[in-house]
Design a protein around this motif. Sequence first.
Motif, PDB file in Angstrom:
ATOM      1  N   HIS A  87      -6.997   1.089  -9.096  1.00  0.00           N
ATOM      2  CA  HIS A  87      -5.702   0.897  -8.439  1.00  0.00           C
ATOM      3  C   HIS A  87      -5.119   2.187  -7.855  1.00  0.00           C
ATOM      4  N   ILE A  88      -5.395   3.327  -8.498  1.00  0.00           N
ATOM      5  CA  ILE A  88      -4.838   4.609  -8.059  1.00  0.00           C
ATOM      6  C   ILE A  88      -5.971   5.562  -7.719  1.00  0.00           C
ATOM      7  N   GLN A  89      -5.952   6.117  -6.521  1.00  0.00           N
ATOM      8  CA  GLN A  89      -6.930   7.109  -6.101  1.00  0.00           C
ATOM      9  C   GLN A  89      -6.247   8.465  -5.995  1.00  0.00           C
ATOM     10  N   VAL A  90      -6.691   9.432  -6.778  1.00  0.00           N
ATOM     11  CA  VAL A  90      -6.149  10.792  -6.724  1.00  0.00           C
ATOM     12  C   VAL A  90      -6.943  11.588  -5.696  1.00  0.00           C
ATOM     13  N   VAL A  91      -6.236  12.155  -4.729  1.00  0.00           N
ATOM     14  CA  VAL A  91      -6.866  12.919  -3.656  1.00  0.00           C
ATOM     15  C   VAL A  91      -6.351  14.355  -3.715  1.00  0.00           C
ATOM     16  N   GLU A  92      -7.255  15.314  -3.850  1.00  0.00           N
ATOM     17  CA  GLU A  92      -6.863  16.723  -3.863  1.00  0.00           C
ATOM     18  C   GLU A  92      -6.866  17.241  -2.432  1.00  0.00           C
ATOM     19  N   GLY A  93      -5.708  17.711  -1.977  1.00  0.00           N
ATOM     20  CA  GLY A  93      -5.620  18.208  -0.616  1.00  0.00           C
ATOM     21  C   GLY A  93      -4.199  18.584  -0.250  1.00  0.00           C
ATOM     22  N   ARG A 144       0.858  -1.178   0.000  1.00  0.00           N
ATOM     23  CA  ARG A 144       0.000   0.000   0.000  1.00  0.00           C
ATOM     24  C   ARG A 144       0.898   1.234   0.000  1.00  0.00           C
ATOM     25  N   CYS A 145       0.647   2.140  -0.943  1.00  0.00           N
ATOM     26  CA  CYS A 145       1.595   3.232  -1.190  1.00  0.00           C
ATOM     27  C   CYS A 145       0.897   4.573  -1.309  1.00  0.00           C
ATOM     28  N   ALA A 146       1.705   5.630  -1.196  1.00  0.00           N
ATOM     29  CA  ALA A 146       1.221   6.984  -1.462  1.00  0.00           C
ATOM     30  C   ALA A 146       2.343   7.786  -2.098  1.00  0.00           C
ATOM     31  N   ASP A 147       1.958   8.657  -3.026  1.00  0.00           N
ATOM     32  CA  ASP A 147       2.880   9.634  -3.604  1.00  0.00           C
ATOM     33  C   ASP A 147       2.372  11.001  -3.177  1.00  0.00           C
ATOM     34  N   LEU A 148       3.175  11.723  -2.411  1.00  0.00           N
ATOM     35  CA  LEU A 148       2.758  12.993  -1.838  1.00  0.00           C
ATOM     36  C   LEU A 148       3.263  14.139  -2.705  1.00  0.00           C
ATOM     37  N   GLY A 149       2.322  14.976  -3.178  1.00  0.00           N
ATOM     38  CA  GLY A 149       2.668  16.008  -4.137  1.00  0.00           C
ATOM     39  C   GLY A 149       2.881  15.390  -5.501  1.00  0.00           C
ATOM     40  N   THR A 150       1.891  14.631  -5.944  1.00  0.00           N
ATOM     41  CA  THR A 150       2.048  13.780  -7.134  1.00  0.00           C
ATOM     42  C   THR A 150       2.106  14.538  -8.446  1.00  0.00           C
ATOM     43  N   GLY A 151       1.723  15.831  -8.456  1.00  0.00           N
ATOM     44  CA  GLY A 151       1.709  16.574  -9.714  1.00  0.00           C
ATOM     45  C   GLY A 151       0.718  15.961 -10.684  1.00  0.00           C
ATOM     46  N   CYS A 152       1.164  15.670 -11.892  1.00  0.00           N
ATOM     47  CA  CYS A 152       0.277  15.082 -12.900  1.00  0.00           C
ATOM     48  C   CYS A 152       0.144  13.560 -12.755  1.00  0.00           C
ATOM     49  N   GLY A 153       0.774  12.995 -11.709  1.00  0.00           N
ATOM     50  CA  GLY A 153       0.568  11.578 -11.408  1.00  0.00           C
ATOM     51  C   GLY A 153       1.567  10.620 -12.005  1.00  0.00           C
ATOM     52  N   THR A 154       2.724  11.111 -12.453  1.00  0.00           N
ATOM     53  CA  THR A 154       3.684  10.262 -13.157  1.00  0.00           C
ATOM     54  C   THR A 154       4.168   9.082 -12.317  1.00  0.00           C
ATOM     55  N   ILE A 155       4.524   9.329 -11.060  1.00  0.00           N
ATOM     56  CA  ILE A 155       5.082   8.254 -10.235  1.00  0.00           C
ATOM     57  C   ILE A 155       4.074   7.142  -9.981  1.00  0.00           C
ATOM     58  N   ALA A 198      -2.591   9.083  -4.530  1.00  0.00           N
ATOM     59  CA  ALA A 198      -1.836  10.143  -5.188  1.00  0.00           C
ATOM     60  C   ALA A 198      -2.376  11.470  -4.680  1.00  0.00           C
ATOM     61  N   VAL A 199      -1.624  12.157  -3.818  1.00  0.00           N
ATOM     62  CA  VAL A 199      -2.099  13.361  -3.142  1.00  0.00           C
ATOM     63  C   VAL A 199      -1.507  14.595  -3.814  1.00  0.00           C
ATOM     64  N   GLU A 200      -2.360  15.548  -4.150  1.00  0.00           N
ATOM     65  CA  GLU A 200      -1.911  16.754  -4.844  1.00  0.00           C
ATOM     66  C   GLU A 200      -2.716  17.967  -4.385  1.00  0.00           C
ATOM     67  N   LEU A 201      -2.018  19.060  -4.107  1.00  0.00           N
ATOM     68  CA  LEU A 201      -2.642  20.287  -3.611  1.00  0.00           C
ATOM     69  C   LEU A 201      -3.289  21.109  -4.713  1.00  0.00           C
ATOM     70  N   GLN A 202      -2.655  21.170  -5.876  1.00  0.00           N
ATOM     71  CA  GLN A 202      -3.093  22.100  -6.919  1.00  0.00           C
ATOM     72  C   GLN A 202      -4.183  21.464  -7.788  1.00  0.00           C
ATOM     73  N   PRO A 203      -5.329  22.134  -7.914  1.00  0.00           N
ATOM     74  CA  PRO A 203      -6.482  21.542  -8.614  1.00  0.00           C
ATOM     75  C   PRO A 203      -6.185  21.115 -10.040  1.00  0.00           C
ATOM     76  N   GLN A 204      -5.463  21.946 -10.800  1.00  0.00           N
ATOM     77  CA  GLN A 204      -5.202  21.577 -12.199  1.00  0.00           C
ATOM     78  C   GLN A 204      -4.349  20.320 -12.292  1.00  0.00           C
ATOM     79  N   ALA A 205      -3.319  20.238 -11.460  1.00  0.00           N
ATOM     80  CA  ALA A 205      -2.465  19.051 -11.471  1.00  0.00           C
ATOM     81  C   ALA A 205      -3.256  17.814 -11.070  1.00  0.00           C
ATOM     82  N   ALA A 206      -4.096  17.958 -10.036  1.00  0.00           N
ATOM     83  CA  ALA A 206      -4.915  16.824  -9.596  1.00  0.00           C
ATOM     84  C   ALA A 206      -5.851  16.361 -10.701  1.00  0.00           C
ATOM     85  N   GLU A 207      -6.418  17.307 -11.454  1.00  0.00           N
ATOM     86  CA  GLU A 207      -7.308  16.933 -12.554  1.00  0.00           C
ATOM     87  C   GLU A 207      -6.536  16.213 -13.653  1.00  0.00           C
ATOM     88  N   GLN A 208      -5.317  16.673 -13.952  1.00  0.00           N
ATOM     89  CA  GLN A 208      -4.493  15.969 -14.933  1.00  0.00           C
ATOM     90  C   GLN A 208      -4.213  14.537 -14.474  1.00  0.00           C
TER      91      GLN A 208
END
Length: 254
Positions: free
Chosen positions: A90-96, A41-52, A67-77
Motif C-alpha cells: 500500500h505504501i511505497q517509500v521513494v528516496e529522492g 492516490r496520495c503522496a507525502d512529500l518529505g515523509t521523514g520516518c513515514g508517520t503520515i 512516501a518521498v524522503e530525501l535523507q537516507p536514514q529517514a527513508a530507511e526508517q
Amino acid sequence: MEQASWEPLAPGCQVLVTREHGFSTDTLLLAAFSQPRRGERCADLGTGCGTIPLLWRARGEPGPILAVELQPQAAEQARRSVERSGYNGHIQVVEGDVRDYKALLPCQGLDRVACNPPYTLPGAGAASPDPQRRAARQGDCFSLEDLAQAARYSLKHRGRLCLCLPVRRLAEALALFSRWDLEPKLLRLVQQRRDKAPYLFLLECRRGGRPGGLEAAPTLLLEEDGGGPARELLEVYGSYRDNAGWKTRGEQAP
C-alpha cells in the motif's frame, strides 16, 4: 541505527523513530487534517520516518501512497516501518529530492498531496549544526515554491494539497499557492490554549480551484481551560494516546 525505538501509532501499525527522525504533534495534526478518502492516490512529500502515510493507511482505505524522503536514514526508517506494519502493498517509500518531482511523481496522477515543509524561510535564522535537522526545519533545501511546483505537476484537476506552517507564514503561503493554480480553500488555525495566540495553521489548496471562497474551520485548541488535553486532540492522537500520555509531542513551530 543508534537510539532507535518502535512506537505504536495504531493497532498493528508501528513507526521506527530516532533522535534525528521522529514526529511531533504537528505531524499528527496534519495526518488527521489530510486524511484521504477511500481509493485516493496520495503522496507525502518529505515523509521523514513515514508517520503520515502510516496513519493514513491505519485509519482509512486510501489508494496507493508514495512516501518521498530525501535523507537516507529517514527513508530507511520509513521502509522498515511500512514493512513491520504490513503495508508493503500500500505504501511505497521513494528516496529522492522532491525538487526532482518529474522523476519521482506521476504527472497529474494524484488526488492528494500532503507536506510538513521546513518551517523557516531560506536563509532566515541561525543554521542548525546538525545537517539532518537543518534539512528538516530550514527551507534552504526545499522552499514553498518547490512544493507548489511539485504539487501542481502531480495533482489531478481538483486534487488537494494539504500542509501546515507557522502562522507568520500564512500571508506568504496564501499568495504563493494561488499563483501556482493551487487555490487555498480551507484554513484551520491551531493554538495551545484559549489564552494563547495561534501558532500553526493547516491549509488545504485545490488544483484548478476558482479564486476566492476560502473557508475557515473552527480554531483547534490543544488544551482545555483546566490544562488537560482537548477532546479533539485526543481524537487526533487516537490509540496512540495510550502510549504518549497527555503531553503534546515534540516541538511546536518556532
